[in-house]
Design a protein around this motif. Structure first.
Motif, PDB file in Angstrom:
ATOM      1  N   PRO A 572      20.668 -13.679 -16.097  1.00  0.00           N
ATOM      2  CA  PRO A 572      19.202 -13.812 -16.148  1.00  0.00           C
ATOM      3  C   PRO A 572      18.564 -13.989 -14.771  1.00  0.00           C
ATOM      4  N   LYS A 573      19.253 -14.674 -13.849  1.00  0.00           N
ATOM      5  CA  LYS A 573      18.672 -14.893 -12.523  1.00  0.00           C
ATOM      6  C   LYS A 573      18.440 -13.569 -11.786  1.00  0.00           C
ATOM      7  N   LEU A 574      19.291 -12.571 -12.046  1.00  0.00           N
ATOM      8  CA  LEU A 574      19.109 -11.260 -11.421  1.00  0.00           C
ATOM      9  C   LEU A 574      17.885 -10.564 -12.000  1.00  0.00           C
ATOM     10  N   LEU A 575      17.703 -10.685 -13.321  1.00  0.00           N
ATOM     11  CA  LEU A 575      16.526 -10.085 -13.955  1.00  0.00           C
ATOM     12  C   LEU A 575      15.237 -10.726 -13.449  1.00  0.00           C
ATOM     13  N   GLU A 576      15.276 -12.015 -13.215  1.00  0.00           N
ATOM     14  CA  GLU A 576      14.080 -12.694 -12.724  1.00  0.00           C
ATOM     15  C   GLU A 576      13.644 -12.135 -11.371  1.00  0.00           C
ATOM     16  N   ARG A 577      14.624 -11.844 -10.520  1.00  0.00           N
ATOM     17  CA  ARG A 577      14.289 -11.307  -9.198  1.00  0.00           C
ATOM     18  C   ARG A 577      13.800  -9.854  -9.298  1.00  0.00           C
ATOM     19  N   LEU A 578      14.378  -9.114 -10.223  1.00  0.00           N
ATOM     20  CA  LEU A 578      14.012  -7.702 -10.349  1.00  0.00           C
ATOM     21  C   LEU A 578      12.670  -7.508 -11.056  1.00  0.00           C
ATOM     22  N   LEU A 579      12.352  -8.400 -11.998  1.00  0.00           N
ATOM     23  CA  LEU A 579      11.156  -8.250 -12.829  1.00  0.00           C
ATOM     24  C   LEU A 579      10.302  -9.517 -12.735  1.00  0.00           C
ATOM     25  N   PRO A 580       9.597  -9.706 -11.648  1.00  0.00           N
ATOM     26  CA  PRO A 580       8.871 -10.965 -11.418  1.00  0.00           C
ATOM     27  C   PRO A 580       7.689 -11.144 -12.363  1.00  0.00           C
ATOM     28  N   ALA A 581       7.534 -12.373 -12.842  1.00  0.00           N
ATOM     29  CA  ALA A 581       6.445 -12.691 -13.765  1.00  0.00           C
ATOM     30  C   ALA A 581       5.089 -12.553 -13.095  1.00  0.00           C
ATOM     31  N   THR A 582       5.006 -12.818 -11.796  1.00  0.00           N
ATOM     32  CA  THR A 582       3.712 -12.774 -11.100  1.00  0.00           C
ATOM     33  C   THR A 582       3.056 -11.403 -11.222  1.00  0.00           C
ATOM     34  N   GLU A 583       3.857 -10.355 -11.345  1.00  0.00           N
ATOM     35  CA  GLU A 583       3.304  -9.005 -11.399  1.00  0.00           C
ATOM     36  C   GLU A 583       3.271  -8.446 -12.818  1.00  0.00           C
ATOM     37  N   LEU A 584       4.239  -8.815 -13.648  1.00  0.00           N
ATOM     38  CA  LEU A 584       4.400  -8.160 -14.946  1.00  0.00           C
ATOM     39  C   LEU A 584       3.937  -9.001 -16.127  1.00  0.00           C
ATOM     40  N   ALA A 585       3.565 -10.240 -15.914  1.00  0.00           N
ATOM     41  CA  ALA A 585       3.133 -11.104 -17.015  1.00  0.00           C
ATOM     42  C   ALA A 585       1.953 -10.482 -17.755  1.00  0.00           C
ATOM     43  N   ASN A 586       2.036 -10.515 -19.085  1.00  0.00           N
ATOM     44  CA  ASN A 586       0.975 -10.022 -19.975  1.00  0.00           C
ATOM     45  C   ASN A 586       0.720  -8.519 -19.832  1.00  0.00           C
ATOM     46  N   LYS A 587       1.687  -7.784 -19.301  1.00  0.00           N
ATOM     47  CA  LYS A 587       1.549  -6.338 -19.141  1.00  0.00           C
ATOM     48  C   LYS A 587       2.497  -5.604 -20.086  1.00  0.00           C
ATOM     49  N   THR A 588       2.146  -4.358 -20.388  1.00  0.00           N
ATOM     50  CA  THR A 588       3.059  -3.469 -21.107  1.00  0.00           C
ATOM     51  C   THR A 588       3.808  -2.641 -20.066  1.00  0.00           C
ATOM     52  N   VAL A 589       5.126  -2.712 -20.123  1.00  0.00           N
ATOM     53  CA  VAL A 589       5.960  -2.086 -19.095  1.00  0.00           C
ATOM     54  C   VAL A 589       6.992  -1.178 -19.759  1.00  0.00           C
ATOM     55  N   LEU A 590       7.017   0.071 -19.360  1.00  0.00           N
ATOM     56  CA  LEU A 590       8.058   0.977 -19.839  1.00  0.00           C
ATOM     57  C   LEU A 590       9.193   0.959 -18.809  1.00  0.00           C
ATOM     58  N   ILE A 591      10.368   0.532 -19.252  1.00  0.00           N
ATOM     59  CA  ILE A 591      11.528   0.425 -18.368  1.00  0.00           C
ATOM     60  C   ILE A 591      12.519   1.531 -18.712  1.00  0.00           C
ATOM     61  N   TYR A 592      12.720   2.440 -17.761  1.00  0.00           N
ATOM     62  CA  TYR A 592      13.749   3.467 -17.916  1.00  0.00           C
ATOM     63  C   TYR A 592      15.064   2.920 -17.385  1.00  0.00           C
ATOM     64  N   ARG A 593      16.091   3.018 -18.178  1.00  0.00           N
ATOM     65  CA  ARG A 593      17.451   2.657 -17.727  1.00  0.00           C
ATOM     66  C   ARG A 593      18.205   3.938 -17.418  1.00  0.00           C
ATOM     67  N   ASP A 594      18.767   4.019 -16.220  1.00  0.00           N
ATOM     68  CA  ASP A 594      19.581   5.184 -15.869  1.00  0.00           C
ATOM     69  C   ASP A 594      20.909   5.076 -16.611  1.00  0.00           C
ATOM     70  N   GLY A 595      21.036   5.807 -17.714  1.00  0.00           N
ATOM     71  CA  GLY A 595      22.189   5.671 -18.597  1.00  0.00           C
ATOM     72  C   GLY A 595      21.877   4.699 -19.715  1.00  0.00           C
ATOM     73  N   ALA A 596      22.931   4.159 -20.311  1.00  0.00           N
ATOM     74  CA  ALA A 596      22.756   3.263 -21.454  1.00  0.00           C
ATOM     75  C   ALA A 596      22.610   1.816 -21.005  1.00  0.00           C
ATOM     76  N   PHE A 597      21.841   1.040 -21.765  1.00  0.00           N
ATOM     77  CA  PHE A 597      21.863  -0.408 -21.594  1.00  0.00           C
ATOM     78  C   PHE A 597      23.226  -0.887 -22.072  1.00  0.00           C
ATOM     79  N   VAL A 598      23.940  -1.631 -21.253  1.00  0.00           N
ATOM     80  CA  VAL A 598      25.289  -2.062 -21.612  1.00  0.00           C
ATOM     81  C   VAL A 598      25.328  -3.566 -21.779  1.00  0.00           C
ATOM     82  N   GLY A 599      26.358  -4.021 -22.495  1.00  0.00           N
ATOM     83  CA  GLY A 599      26.490  -5.457 -22.720  1.00  0.00           C
ATOM     84  C   GLY A 599      25.244  -6.031 -23.341  1.00  0.00           C
TER      85      GLY A 599
END
Length: 737
Positions: A572-599
């Motif tokens: 989770p700590k890696l996701l926090e750095r990649l997807l900061p709340a300051t910018e994405l909070a209360n927004k609709t975000v389309l996230i493309y994953r290169d390949g499959a979401f794993v694990g």
């Protein structure tokens, strides 16, 4: 949303997806205790299938499914228990299990189970594989490929398989032959570790990760463990001094010891050159004409139909727009008619990018170039024989036409023709160091044609060497090959391609979409790449990157992260750095994953979205394992229309994003899947959004295969896993163009 069905008075669209009609099956199901996971379940299924004649076995969600041909009797519980004991004695990993056998009296197979069984039946079939090229022991053959599909029709879920064709480039001799002839035979670690190989027994690909000793030391031990006849014979025949190699299959970190005679090298640009075959000739032979593809598909379908019929399955006609018009989709308006926005409010169609730049200039200038009097400082490094003075003069003129002053402040020529590769790389390194001592904004490197396709060689290409040295110093680069400057007439074409890229690499934004996208507020490309560390089973070096784009497709920034991750779970700590709340909070975000979401990636992202009050649309974008789409005009196969899509279900589709001339071949579609863990939107809206995001490539006039949030992910991951990355982990310049 308005869509048009992909049918026409002049052509029909069709796919390589074939529905399967289930007739009468000779089927049984059983479970084992203790339960085993997917990896071991698939391995055990493989061994059972080998030992049961005209019978296939699959593992799915802790159940084993067994399908026998009509004239075969299903094995009894006692027979299966005896087979399990035999396999346990032969396969080391299963010896410690004490299996309990449990029959499933009234199994309920799903359509996907039927599809998986059909694929295993096809794996046992014998298809023709014509040889289309042969030279110095390397052959190019045409091979069938197939995999399971689920098809969602109006009133049912239908079992289906994809049946397609690919070209296989194969070295006929063994790794032992390759080793004996290699000029560095006395130092096998130098050329064997990291080499891609193919197992002769089953054809699976692997990577050599270690050399553990020689045949004399391990012969008896490995003979006792070997299960394949080819491996056993190779162990008996090999000389005592021949090395034993350790290999890994795919992402599996377990190492398997193999004699070299049981493997063959995979043919790459590096190995092809060592074997005396020009790699370009192999690539040319690998291209499949429409006529060949049509004839082979007809032949392979006939074989598949006959084989499946023996097991109680009927292969139906492929999914096409005549019989299934509601499954095919295309945008209402042509992609090339999409309006783009440039500077000063100028809008033009996608096909008129150069006109937009001439009339309006760039949409947004980087802070470094907001003052229009700022001069772009350019260096030219020439490693080839081409004359570049005229080209450089025209380049500065074209930049001025688009609103940027520029100056060639350094020119440096370096001859590498008569130097050994190691000496040449040292000379190039010195030349680049001399260039960077003088402040430059961008370096143009002119390289010989011979540098193409040399990334896989031990030394690597000048392209990546120069790119890496400059990237680490935050200096942009533009690579131009000698053959593209063969005549003055070609200059205009090359300038048309590279000038927008040069402008964008310096942080400027040439253009955006004139109309905002409605699906989301932000669009993100997420890539997490892992590579097994040599000689360290179980550890993986991982790198993650995100690229953020706004509603008009405007590039906002990139963020890079390097971390050590055990297994497949993103902390989770890696996701926090990649997807900061300051910018994405209360927004609709389309996230493309290169390949499959794993694990647990998709689950973590869903939790992150909830925590910051956002809506994350989670979209997998896969480039491999994707059936091709076609158009048929007057009974002849033609390239599919750009934007054509086949909706396999309400959350999954195959999409053609590129336009390929009939003379070249067929477009390679991408597979888009909306994951259920995220916020749900229609697959049609994802298709239209994805197409629009392919129009924003600033490094070339031709649309890329992937939407821009993902474009270049493979290249970025490859470079970063080799230690090549910018000196800053977050930035607003598109260095990957």
């Amino acid at each position: 949303m308005n869509v048009a069905i992909a049918t026409s008075p002049t052509y029909t669209s069709l796919s390589e997806v074939f529905p399967i009609k289930i007739l009468e099956l000779n089927l049984m199901c059983f479970r084992l205790t203790p339960e085993i996971e997917k990896k071991d379940g698939n391995r055990l299924s493989y061994h059972l299938s080998r030992k049961l004649p005209e019978t296939v076995v699959i593992w799915h969600k802790f159940h084993f499914w067994l399908l026998a041909a009509h004239h075969r009797e299903l094995p009894s519980k006692k027979e299966l228990e005896e087979l399990l004991k035999i396999i346990q004695n032969e396969v080391e990993d299963f010896k410690e299990y004490l299996f309990g056998f449990q029959s499933v009296p009234q199994p309920q197979p799903t359509p996907f189970i039927y599809s998986l069984l059909a694929v295993q039946v096809l794996n046992k079939a014998k298809f023709d594989s014509p040889v289309v090229f042969s030279d110095n022991g390397i052959i190019v053959t045409r091979e069938p490929d197939f995999w399971a599909e689920n098809l969602e029709l109006i009133d049912e879920i239908k079992a289906a398989v994809t049946l397609t064709i690919f070209s296989s480039i194969m070295f006929r001799e063994t790794l032992a032959d390759f080793y004996e002839k290699h000029p560095q035979r006395q130092n096998p670690e130098q050329f064997l570790i990291g080499l891609k190989v193919q197992e002769n027994e089953r054809g699976n690909n692997a990577t050599i990760v270690n050399i553990i000793g020689n045949i004399g030391e391990y012969r008896e031990e490995l003979l006792a463990k070997a299960t394949g006849s080819i491996s056993k014979q190779a162990l008996r025949d090999a000389p005592d001094a021949q090395p034993i190699v350790a290999i890994q299959f795919g992402k599996n970190t377990k190492q398997f010891y193999y004699p070299m005679a049981a493997l063959r090298p995979c043919v790459t640009s590096a190995t092809a050159n060592l074997l005396g075959v020009e790699y370009g000739k192999l690539l040319k032979a690998a291209k499949i004409t429409h006529q060949d593809r049509t004839q082979l598909l007809t032949s392979y379908k006939k074989t598949a139909k006959e084989v499946l019929a023996a097991y109680g399955m009927e292969l139906e006609l492929s999914i096409n727009s005549r019989d299934y018009p509601n499954l095919f989709w295309k945008p209402l308006s042509k992609l090339e008619d999409t309006r783009l926005l440039f500077g000063n409010g100028v809008t033009v169609n996608r096909t008129e990018i150069l006109k937009g730049l001439s009339r309006g200039g760039v949409y947004r200038r980087h802070v470094q170039f907001q003052d229009k009097s700022t001069v772009i400082q350019i260096a030219a490094l020439k490693l080839c024989d081409a004359t570049v003075s005229s080209f450089l003069e025209q380049l500065t003129q074209r930049l001025a036409k688009y609103g940027f002053k520029s100056q060639i402040i350094t020119k440096k020529s370096l001859s590498v023709k008569n130097l050994a590769k190691t000496e040449a790389r040292v000379a190039v390194e010195k030349a680049v160091h001399e260039l960077v001592e003088i402040p430059h904004d961008i370096v143009l490197a002119f390289l010989p044609e011979s540098d193409r396709h040399t990334d896989d060689t031990d030394e690597g290409s000048f392209y990546h060497q120069i790119y890496s040295l400059l990237l680490r110093r935050q200096i942009a680069s533009q690579i131009i090959y000698e053959d593209t400057l063969s005549n003055l007439e070609s200059y205009q074409y090359i300038l048309n391609q590279v000038i927008p890229g040069i402008i964008a690499k310096l942080g400027n934004l040439p253009f955006v979409l004139a109309e905002p996208l409605e699906t989301a507020d932000y669009f993100i490309g997420l890539d997490i790449s892992r590579i097994s560390k040599k000689r360290q089973a179980g550890t993986r070096n991982a790198c993650a990157s995100v690229r953020l784009y706004g509603r008009q497709g405007e590039f906002v920034r990139y963020r890079l992260e390097d971390d050590l991750i055990d297994g497949e779970i993103i902390p989770p700590k890696l996701l926090e750095r990649l997807l900061p709340a300051t910018e994405l909070a209360n927004k609709t975000v389309l996230i493309y994953r290169d390949g499959a979401f794993v694990g647990k990636e998709a689950d973590y992202l869903a939790h992150r979205a909830k925590a910051i009050g956002a809506k994350f649309i989670l979209v997998e974008c896969k480039k491999s394992g994707v059936p091709r789409l076609y158009n048929i005009k007057q009974k002849a196969v033609t390239a599919p229309s750009q934007g054509l899509a086949l909706c396999l279900s309400s959350c999954e589709a195959i999409l053609v994003t590129t336009k390929v001339p009939d003379t070249i071949g067929l477009a390679r579609p991408i597979r888009l899947t909306v994951r259920e863990q995220g916020h749900q939107v229609s697959i049609e809206s994802v298709l239209e959004t994805t197409l629009k995001l392919t129009l924003l490539h600033h490094g070339a006039l031709k649309e890329p295969r992937l939407p821009m949030p993902l474009y270049g992910s493979d290249r970025m991951a490859y470079l970063r896993l080799q230690g090549i990355r910018p000196s800053v982990m977050e930035g607003d310049r598109q260095f990957w163009l």
